[in-house]
Design a protein around this motif. Sequence first.
Motif, PDB file in Angstrom:
ATOM      1  N   GLY A 155      -4.069  -3.815   8.851  1.00  0.00           N
ATOM      2  CA  GLY A 155      -4.261  -4.832   7.823  1.00  0.00           C
ATOM      3  C   GLY A 155      -4.924  -4.300   6.565  1.00  0.00           C
ATOM      4  N   PRO A 156      -4.930  -5.105   5.510  1.00  0.00           N
ATOM      5  CA  PRO A 156      -5.563  -4.676   4.249  1.00  0.00           C
ATOM      6  C   PRO A 156      -7.073  -4.500   4.365  1.00  0.00           C
ATOM      7  N   ALA A 157      -7.707  -5.095   5.369  1.00  0.00           N
ATOM      8  CA  ALA A 157      -9.157  -4.940   5.555  1.00  0.00           C
ATOM      9  C   ALA A 157      -9.512  -3.815   6.513  1.00  0.00           C
ATOM     10  N   SER A 158      -8.549  -2.995   6.902  1.00  0.00           N
ATOM     11  CA  SER A 158      -8.787  -1.935   7.883  1.00  0.00           C
ATOM     12  C   SER A 158      -9.876  -0.983   7.419  1.00  0.00           C
TER      13      SER A 158
ATOM     14  N   LYS B 149      -9.287   1.984   4.642  1.00  0.00           N
ATOM     15  CA  LYS B 149     -10.111   1.960   3.435  1.00  0.00           C
ATOM     16  C   LYS B 149     -10.880   3.263   3.279  1.00  0.00           C
TER      17      LYS B 149
ATOM     18  N   ALA C 240      -5.471   1.833   2.547  1.00  0.00           N
ATOM     19  CA  ALA C 240      -5.384   0.411   2.905  1.00  0.00           C
ATOM     20  C   ALA C 240      -4.455  -0.328   1.946  1.00  0.00           C
ATOM     21  N   PRO C 241      -3.620  -1.241   2.467  1.00  0.00           N
ATOM     22  CA  PRO C 241      -2.781  -2.056   1.578  1.00  0.00           C
ATOM     23  C   PRO C 241      -3.657  -2.889   0.645  1.00  0.00           C
ATOM     24  N   SER C 242      -3.090  -3.303  -0.470  1.00  0.00           N
ATOM     25  CA  SER C 242      -3.850  -4.103  -1.434  1.00  0.00           C
ATOM     26  C   SER C 242      -4.210  -5.450  -0.830  1.00  0.00           C
ATOM     27  N   PRO C 243      -5.324  -6.046  -1.250  1.00  0.00           N
ATOM     28  CA  PRO C 243      -5.736  -7.350  -0.711  1.00  0.00           C
ATOM     29  C   PRO C 243      -4.635  -8.392  -0.871  1.00  0.00           C
TER      30      PRO C 243
ATOM     31  N   THR D 293      -1.968  -8.479   1.003  1.00  0.00           N
ATOM     32  CA  THR D 293      -0.742  -7.980   1.632  1.00  0.00           C
ATOM     33  C   THR D 293      -0.677  -8.456   3.083  1.00  0.00           C
TER      34      THR D 293
ATOM     35  N   ASN E  28      -0.294  -8.588   6.950  1.00  0.00           N
ATOM     36  CA  ASN E  28      -0.501  -7.576   7.987  1.00  0.00           C
ATOM     37  C   ASN E  28       0.825  -7.303   8.691  1.00  0.00           C
TER      38      ASN E  28
ATOM     39  N   GLY F 277     -13.514  -6.906   5.718  1.00  0.00           N
ATOM     40  CA  GLY F 277     -13.108  -6.294   4.462  1.00  0.00           C
ATOM     41  C   GLY F 277     -14.102  -5.319   3.871  1.00  0.00           C
TER      42      GLY F 277
END
Length: 587
Positions: A132-135, A139, A144-147, A149, A151, A339
């Motif tokens: 996920g973006p909060a990984s 990070k 990490a994908p942009s917030p 995005t 999962n 996050g």
Amino acid sequence: MTVDSIAVPRPAWRGLAPDWRWREGSRLTLALAAFVVLFSLLPMGRLIAAAFGGGVVAFWQVLDTPEVWRAARNTLAVAFGSGALALVVGTGFALVLSVTTLRARTPLAFILVMSLMIAPQISALAFKTLAGPASPLLKLVGLAPSPGTPNPMLGGFGIILVMGLHHAPLVAVTLASGLASIPRSLIEAALIEGASPWQVVRLIVLPLLRPFILTAALLVFVAGAGNFGIPALLGLPVGYTTLPTLLYRKLASFGPGTIGDAAAISMLIALIAGAGVIAAGLLMARAHSRFENDHRIEPFWMLGRWRPVVEIAVWGFVALTILLPLASLAATSLVPAYGVRLSWRSMTLAPYAEVLFRQDLTVRAFRNSLALSGATAISLGAMTLASAYVLDRARPKLRAAAFAVIELPYAIPGIVLAIACILLFIQPLPLIGVSIYATPLIILFAYHARFFAVALKPVLAAMATLDHAVEEAAICDGVPLRQRLCHIILPLVFPAVFAGMLMVFLLAFNELTVSALLWSAGTETLGVAMLSLEDSGLAAEAAAVAVSATALACLLMLAMQMLARRLPDNALPWQALAGPRTGRAGG
């Protein structure tokens, strides 16, 4: 006096054989019959009665709805997709561990089986936190994908991927049983005639493994069709329902006719799973009858200078699919909030302090899971000693039939067993007028039914290896059955009894599928608490619970490994998967 006229005394044990049950074993036999009726036949009989109580037409009307058809399609897609992935990955690992000179096979097999023993919902949460973006891990390395995005693990693809990797060790363990039964002489003869290792695998090993491969395919299909934890965490948040999660949602709604609808859907799941279980059992029985031998296959594919390359590839795959998601789960449990980027400054143990000491839900869940799994393990340990003693002396067909009935609650999906228990105990018990519905006792009953076969298997295997000469001598001296069990049989099979108890504790402690439908206020288990925390958005706390449960699972597996030398050969699944230890293999 001739030799024929000499009265040669028959062993006392042989004299007991024709009427053994009636002379001293009748109580144990009746106890086993009571266990089978109580934990297997009554729940399933009550489920069948409820599902078809209104007739076949009413049963079909419940199933003939768009949501059931959609959930059934998703269930089949997930079962077939994850089964295919598990078959490819599991077959590859079974072959690499059994036929090649790979080093450190036992640690590798241990990690593979550990990933299977970890609760499915923990595997799902691990992959969910990784992608996920909060990984925290992504990070940390800037990937990490942009917030905002989505999962990629949420939905059908993620369910198939995680479930396939989770069930791959099940395929590997099943194929290890087949590989162990291939005669070594066939391999040696082919190699002497000049066949290459790849030709031996392709033309001899794989054809002989065909029944086991089909059995493994059926087993992972059944496991995928009945899995609840992975679709619950990765499917429900985006509205992707399977039959088990649809059943969960229906019971959570408490609408009119909920129990009847749940019974019908449970019966559909049981029919899908039951067909696979029966077919797998028949295939496995035929396979074992064909390949029994005492000289198991040994590693014959000498990797030579390619061994480091193969080892890097194998361990890299394990690190990517097992260790990295678990590391992500641990990283998520060390950040203060969802996050937050992981660093030495942000790292904290506050989520562990919260779930282990301060939060009522999780503290109560740990306490409940410890009590329920511990009580189940201890009582089943006592039950299996008596049951294995009876079954070991029963006729082969009767023993096989009895064990098949005992294994039924474990073979069917756990959510089906939960519905059966609800139907059985929703009314007060006859004669005494007391209800155990919405109490810890209904979960305890379900755990006994589900894990009875798990505890019984290693004890039966150990009982079959005993030399009865000591017991025969005790019978001749007039030692009663109770004393023989306590002072002769139990010391000999205690390591197997203890291993079965540890296995039951391990499975029950992290269990979710059964308790998700049977818990009530105050009786939450660890799996229920983790699912509740995740639904509430408390990712760090949910990860802390999952990491704590995983650590306990590893400790229990290590304890069983310490018993390995005192157990029958291949009693532990990772032992069977690792294969023989030879100097050539370096394992």
